[in-house]
Design a protein around this motif. Structure first.
Motif, PDB file in Angstrom:
ATOM      1  N   PRO A   1      27.637  61.532  47.202  1.00  0.00           N
ATOM      2  CA  PRO A   1      28.591  62.652  47.171  1.00  0.00           C
ATOM      3  C   PRO A   1      28.041  63.856  46.393  1.00  0.00           C
ATOM      4  O   PRO A   1      27.361  63.682  45.377  1.00  0.00           O
ATOM      5  CB  PRO A   1      29.806  62.073  46.429  1.00  0.00           C
ATOM      6  CG  PRO A   1      29.688  60.599  46.556  1.00  0.00           C
ATOM      7  CD  PRO A   1      28.213  60.307  46.613  1.00  0.00           C
ATOM      8  N   VAL A   2      28.330  65.028  46.915  1.00  0.00           N
ATOM      9  CA  VAL A   2      27.984  66.275  46.240  1.00  0.00           C
ATOM     10  C   VAL A   2      29.280  66.941  45.777  1.00  0.00           C
ATOM     11  O   VAL A   2      30.152  67.237  46.590  1.00  0.00           O
ATOM     12  CB  VAL A   2      27.227  67.235  47.185  1.00  0.00           C
ATOM     13  CG1 VAL A   2      27.012  68.599  46.519  1.00  0.00           C
ATOM     14  CG2 VAL A   2      25.900  66.627  47.613  1.00  0.00           C
TER      15      VAL A   2
ATOM     16  N   ALA B   1      27.654  70.770  55.800  1.00  0.00           N
ATOM     17  CA  ALA B   1      27.111  69.456  55.463  1.00  0.00           C
ATOM     18  C   ALA B   1      28.258  68.505  55.129  1.00  0.00           C
ATOM     19  O   ALA B   1      29.297  68.915  54.609  1.00  0.00           O
ATOM     20  CB  ALA B   1      26.156  69.574  54.274  1.00  0.00           C
ATOM     21  N   ASN B   2      28.055  67.230  55.410  1.00  0.00           N
ATOM     22  CA  ASN B   2      29.042  66.218  55.054  1.00  0.00           C
ATOM     23  C   ASN B   2      28.906  65.827  53.593  1.00  0.00           C
ATOM     24  O   ASN B   2      27.847  65.994  52.987  1.00  0.00           O
ATOM     25  CB  ASN B   2      28.828  64.965  55.906  1.00  0.00           C
ATOM     26  CG  ASN B   2      29.157  65.198  57.358  1.00  0.00           C
ATOM     27  OD1 ASN B   2      30.151  65.841  57.658  1.00  0.00           O
ATOM     28  ND2 ASN B   2      28.316  64.689  58.242  1.00  0.00           N
ATOM     29  N   GLY B   3      29.983  65.306  53.036  1.00  0.00           N
ATOM     30  CA  GLY B   3      29.899  64.741  51.698  1.00  0.00           C
ATOM     31  C   GLY B   3      29.919  65.765  50.591  1.00  0.00           C
ATOM     32  O   GLY B   3      29.333  65.551  49.532  1.00  0.00           O
ATOM     33  N   VAL B   4      30.594  66.894  50.834  1.00  0.00           N
ATOM     34  CA  VAL B   4      30.705  67.941  49.823  1.00  0.00           C
ATOM     35  C   VAL B   4      32.187  68.189  49.528  1.00  0.00           C
ATOM     36  O   VAL B   4      32.960  68.472  50.440  1.00  0.00           O
ATOM     37  CB  VAL B   4      30.058  69.258  50.315  1.00  0.00           C
ATOM     38  CG1 VAL B   4      30.249  70.374  49.293  1.00  0.00           C
ATOM     39  CG2 VAL B   4      28.582  69.060  50.632  1.00  0.00           C
TER      40      VAL B   4
ATOM     41  N   TYR C   1      34.803  60.880  54.990  1.00  0.00           N
ATOM     42  CA  TYR C   1      33.362  60.697  54.814  1.00  0.00           C
ATOM     43  C   TYR C   1      33.001  60.493  53.341  1.00  0.00           C
ATOM     44  O   TYR C   1      32.297  59.557  52.980  1.00  0.00           O
ATOM     45  CB  TYR C   1      32.645  61.913  55.380  1.00  0.00           C
ATOM     46  CG  TYR C   1      31.137  61.829  55.397  1.00  0.00           C
ATOM     47  CD1 TYR C   1      30.448  61.502  56.566  1.00  0.00           C
ATOM     48  CD2 TYR C   1      30.380  62.090  54.259  1.00  0.00           C
ATOM     49  CE1 TYR C   1      29.067  61.436  56.598  1.00  0.00           C
ATOM     50  CE2 TYR C   1      29.003  62.025  54.272  1.00  0.00           C
ATOM     51  CZ  TYR C   1      28.344  61.697  55.444  1.00  0.00           C
ATOM     52  OH  TYR C   1      26.968  61.632  55.467  1.00  0.00           O
TER      53      TYR C   1
ATOM     54  N   GLN D   1      31.430  57.323  51.076  1.00  0.00           N
ATOM     55  CA  GLN D   1      30.269  57.388  50.170  1.00  0.00           C
ATOM     56  C   GLN D   1      30.586  56.733  48.825  1.00  0.00           C
ATOM     57  O   GLN D   1      29.809  55.958  48.284  1.00  0.00           O
ATOM     58  CB  GLN D   1      29.860  58.852  49.934  1.00  0.00           C
ATOM     59  CG  GLN D   1      29.209  59.540  51.123  1.00  0.00           C
ATOM     60  CD  GLN D   1      28.860  60.983  50.814  1.00  0.00           C
ATOM     61  OE1 GLN D   1      29.694  61.727  50.303  1.00  0.00           O
ATOM     62  NE2 GLN D   1      27.642  61.390  51.127  1.00  0.00           N
TER      63      GLN D   1
END
Lengths: 233, 233, 233, 233, 233, 233, 233, 233
Positions: free
Chosen positions: B179-180, B207-210, C223, C227
């Motif tokens: 994760p970001v 982008a995914n995971g932000v 998503y 994660q």
């Protein structure tokens, strides 16, 4: 105070046809090197046909942007050689045998940005520039833009087209030495606000050499890219 | 309807000290694993000292964010072991010998983002996480972020801190699998609107995971990064 | 400067299929643990079918979000096993016998938020997480959220989905110790501004451990929840 | 058309003192039950003193809001009995032996909201209402508001004061049966936008019975709470 | 810490029916004196019918707002006594012989604001208040509001509904001594921004005793007016 | 305090017809020199017909703006002499033999602004002013506006109508000595924000003697131009 | 195409002094009837003095707006007859024995709006108009504006100046038959947004004959009022 | 997939000095033809001095923008040849005997825009371009811009700098055939919103060949103008 001669020199290069409802600029090509282009969106049918006809007769070719298929039918009725590109919504009759010069790189972040990218590309080609297209090279997969960077770097001007967060302009700006014209698109949803997010992103680019045109304004980007491309050749 | 037992189970984990002007949460550490932290900005001196003292006495350590040097003097007068970090504005007394676990990567786009980055980093360290710092790796010079990417990828969580157009979050989001947490900063001028531009950019990341926290909220990003880091260890 | 080895190590993990109009990321699953997902909204039919087909053939399964019923028909014509969920607009073919791990709690404030919640839930399940759903537990009737809080607290990650004023994120953030991913929705009217009100509310949450994704971005929340869930297991 | 009698009836209840630079409403108390109150912020010293003096002489008491310490000195020079409250910035001379009626609950989410809360509380007391204060009971620690809810429920009107994301208004609105007047405050930073976030949050409240006044407008909330309290008694 | 008894006292007044997709509040009438009302906009048909049926069976009457004619048909299929008001979009079944108390004045600036005004008026009548209606009395023709002011002044509460610049709220606020609940409407065009202009106007009212609900929220204004009307009787 | 005589003098000039749903101002022409005009947009058919009929009967002529063709059919059914202008959406019956005075110049930047310009022009003519029209004279081709400037300068008032960036107002403001009423239009796309860009541009005009009306408000500009034209004659 | 004669006629009326850093318009009075006025805010001292001197020498009088006391000292050093008005920040030297014509009514809603009102009033007087001032007549006490309305109605033009919600413009617009120039002021707080609320309010005025200038632009309103006043005399 | 050779070719042109707190790009000049420039605003003194020193030692010259006089003293202490321009805030050491090529026209609308214009001009000169300056030629006095237009037209690129309503960009865009880089400035007040009005105006320019950089970003405009100027020579 301006002398009469100066005023004359200034003003005699500017002329237009007074149709009342419209005043198309008939000598624009002579003055700027670009014939006047028709922004079709929202123009009533009868005006549209007349303007297309007048500009075609003056310039021997004509370009219209943001046209619907219905508008194309209207134009085709008076100019049967008119062609239509469904992706970009461009109507045109182009002089045959036009020579293209230089090189402009048109880059889009996503597939959904292609209509705007094609508006830029077709505009640039109509005005006599060679164009290379690199689509769907957004920054979430950097290898895509990096794998194309040599071709992009060899252009006289780069057009960077992106919706969502518009980061492509900054990344390209950091990788090339020529001007980058950034086009935010209305691709996205929610806090994208129909292109405001990439517009702000591009205006605030941390990279040098990036300037911005209006949201979805592929035509404007293509136009300025041609100006730069001509200066470079 | 909730039974008495359920209500009891629910509520007996929650308690606070009623100072009238403030109700610090004395059992928060027991409940969430994190002691309450003091947001110093704008707190009157007399309240500030009392809250610091109460929390320190309850928890044996204390952390305050967004403190001025003047506020540090006030706190130091009642807690002489208090330390101050001028870059981030953090005041703290930390238990000695604290063991740190896991790994969090704190990345900033520019030098001017360092105060926010240090707020995140010191918060994460106070709560027991190992931190690696990568500063001034903005996207206008991609080689900077690419040269550090292996170290960044090995963390349990990435904090991406950027002002201007905030593109670092999208680029990092495309390069890592964890994760970001994105922190827009108010670094910039003009149409940056004190951080609105990177906020919108990050919220619209392709982008995914932000996911995003408030403008300049280094503390909030550090906190969530620790939550994730603990889950991973 | 990066060595050749480092550059190679960096770049050989990134690949894509160059369809011209699109460059799907074929090795994303290997790189990030997540196969590429298709955002269907606005994609022309012919592109859509080709992308679905390519990704399905590469990964043995495929997920598309924000699809209309018409788009589903297009996909079904090339992938007859494709399934469609009308509430969330998700098209998918999922590998049989997929094992799910951990636990994610997906909470919505109102009934009207369910389409976004289901996008999050189905995404998380597709990526292999166990999901519990708690819908219509908004803060105007606190007993609803309090009666479910034990189940919510036992998850590795909480997704808080709310329109209107979006207060659910803050209330949940104060009640759990794991990360809360907040999703503002466009549910509401007037000064809700299509989700801006809950977006601002969530970004300004007074609770710790809350980060925010775009308005209506159930996919993005699902998503990131996955994660975190993977890191925790 | 209005008859002369109707016009007379309408207009003879309205009068004012014409100072040129200001036209204080001398019969407002008779007309509305509330004497005119002075908003001090930005008023030049010489105007301020004269207005205070005129209203005090007319009404036998006087209330001024948003006054600086310097303005208090100016007023004190002409009205030596004037008192000043530093937290709220209120200047007043109050008739002795005033009887207070009913009950208003003034609730604040955080310690930093207290100046606004005290403006509301002192206004309500000046206009003859009993006030109970519950400060720092924000929703990130629900036990705080729940532990005070019985006292809050027994009031004729609740004033909910919050910055950050302003969720307290919705939570209180769901817990009480009397009107909730919500006051967003400018407490917060970043995407709080000086109170816009809690303003939007409160205007979009999912709870019934919540109406909103301007950011930091403690006076306005106190005023309307008194109107309701009087109707209830 | 709350005792078990306190928690019990707090929570046993709150209950709901868990339908999964919705959790209607079945004891709200007992708790607040108002049965739960259904906001119909955007609710899927199958949910809508079930919620209407459950609430009608619990309360013996039911009120739904913002319903389309199509939704009315759906409800009528399960509750054949349901009535529909086309102007306001309200569906209801009302207990016969309901006694109305007190007096609420519902005022609109223009004819186009009537749908919102009727939502407020019908809501107030459903909840047992007497209502007087004064429509199209906007400030561009002051004689209209002045000719009705005696009747307006005799109410326990005034609802001021206006689009355009929303000045009616300030003018009424200056003419009456009871609370004014202001409802901005989306009536207008251009820089009205769908109700933002009157919302800001009303929030900044120079008159005392004005609080604001969401744009077009006639229901919310009617609800709070009833709360005040009940307190006054 | 106002005397009875003053109140009478003030109020006996103001009257209206109380239709309940509307209160048309029947004596407005006597009071202001302008009969009341009907804003048709969104008015229900039955109200519309009745209002048209009442005003026509009172004034012997009638003007309605922003009418659809469908609304025209409704009006024509009760007033068969009603005429409709499709470009501007104006419905009117005008007294025969009306004498026009003075001169107003109505200027538009583009062809797409003509509907707004005609609304202004027809309004001004209805109210008895001579009008000259200069359309499509935007600043991107200065020779167009310069070639018409003598005629524009001879008017008593100039109406400058422009979308896009609205620069025509500033250029005209610098070239004439009479008042310029600027009308931003919603013509444009992207960051035009439906007329916000030209609105801000015009409000910030660097030229003296420019004031602004609402986006697309041709009627309002025509009305004020007539007020000025009358004063000048 | 413009002939040489036309160009000459057009351009020979326009001249300026080229100081490099500034190009004051020396023949503006001859062209428009108004000498150029100096906007002092932010002008460096050395430029300021030189511009004042040049314009005074050309016109025999000079007017500067938005000047600080420090700037006045700078100007006084080169033009010792310069006078300063502290309320409005105006510096001027006025030709003696100037005759004033017509009548302009300058109205302000509150005492805090007086600086803007005086900027308008002194500008109008400098340009030769008679001015009547009516200050602090905001709509929360209608008797104030009604008691002055006969004097206001007798003017050739009304300037309506208001902060807060700006309702004065609509109320005046409904009461007079001459043009109303509305000036929003930055007086207010919170959701006033430094004058945005009254700006939107005034732009959306439901009254006819209202046009708007920039926030706090007393000068611009005074200027246009003089244009109208001259046309009327 | 990129080959090792391609990756190497790509990356070995990019290098930087890792100071930890900053990573100045030492090979930028070789890569892009422009050495890295220092944005001084907000940089702490110790970082500033070190970065100036490193870049000067690498490149033999150095340019810093937005520097205060205090920062200049800091830089001068380590680089005694550093020069400071107070108008633009630029610090620089420039290589002697630098040859300038081509021609760039830098135009400003007003005197107050000169600081931004000089930032653009000095940047362009530092990077080796010939510059002509035309200041205070805003559109409210068209003769000013028209009298300079021949000189402006002979440049390879035009920079148009304007605050207020920013109309200069559109007017210039219509008069020249080369690219216009538009720079909105924060000059203005009220609804200028610190440069938002001219930013929107310029982004919506009706003229072709106009692209926009951030508010007050003279440096960015100068940079891109040099890129274009080089391509043209």
């Amino acid at each position: 105070m301006l002398s009469v001669e100066e005023a004359e020199a200034l003003l005699d290069k500017v002329s237009f046809l007074d149709l009342g409802f419209a005043k198309p600029d008939l000598e624009r090509e002579e003055r700027t090197g670009f014939p006047e282009v028709i922004y079709c969106s929202g123009k009533p049918d009868k005006y549209l046909a007349e303007i297309f006809k007048n500009l075609y007769e003056t310039n021997g070719e004509v370009l219209g942007t943001r046209a619907t298929l219905e508008q194309y039918e209207v134009v085709k009725a008076v100019l049967e050689d008119a062609q239509y590109d469904e992706v970009s919504g461009i109507i045109k009759i182009e002089k045959p045998g036009k020579k293209r010069i230089g090189k402009i790189a048109i880059c889009s972040a996503g597939t959904a940005d292609i209509p705007v990218a094609e508006e830029a590309a077709l505009t640039a080609e109509f005005f006599g520039a060679n164009v290379v297209r690199h689509y769907d090279i957004g920054v979430s997969g950097l290898s895509r833009v990096l794998s194309k960077i040599d071709d992009i770097r060899s252009a006289n001007c780069v057009v960077a087209i992106a919706g969502m967060e518009g980061a492509l302009a900054s990344v390209l700006g950091g990788l090339v030495s020529v001007p980058v014209i950034a086009v935010p698109t209305s691709v996205g949803y929610g806090a994208n606000f129909n292109g405001v997010a990439p517009l702000l992103s591009m205006i605030n680019s941390c990279a040098n050499g990036v300037a911005v045109v209006n949201i979805d304004n592929g035509y404007g980007a293509g136009y300025m890219a041609v100006q730069i491309n001509r200066l470079a050749e």
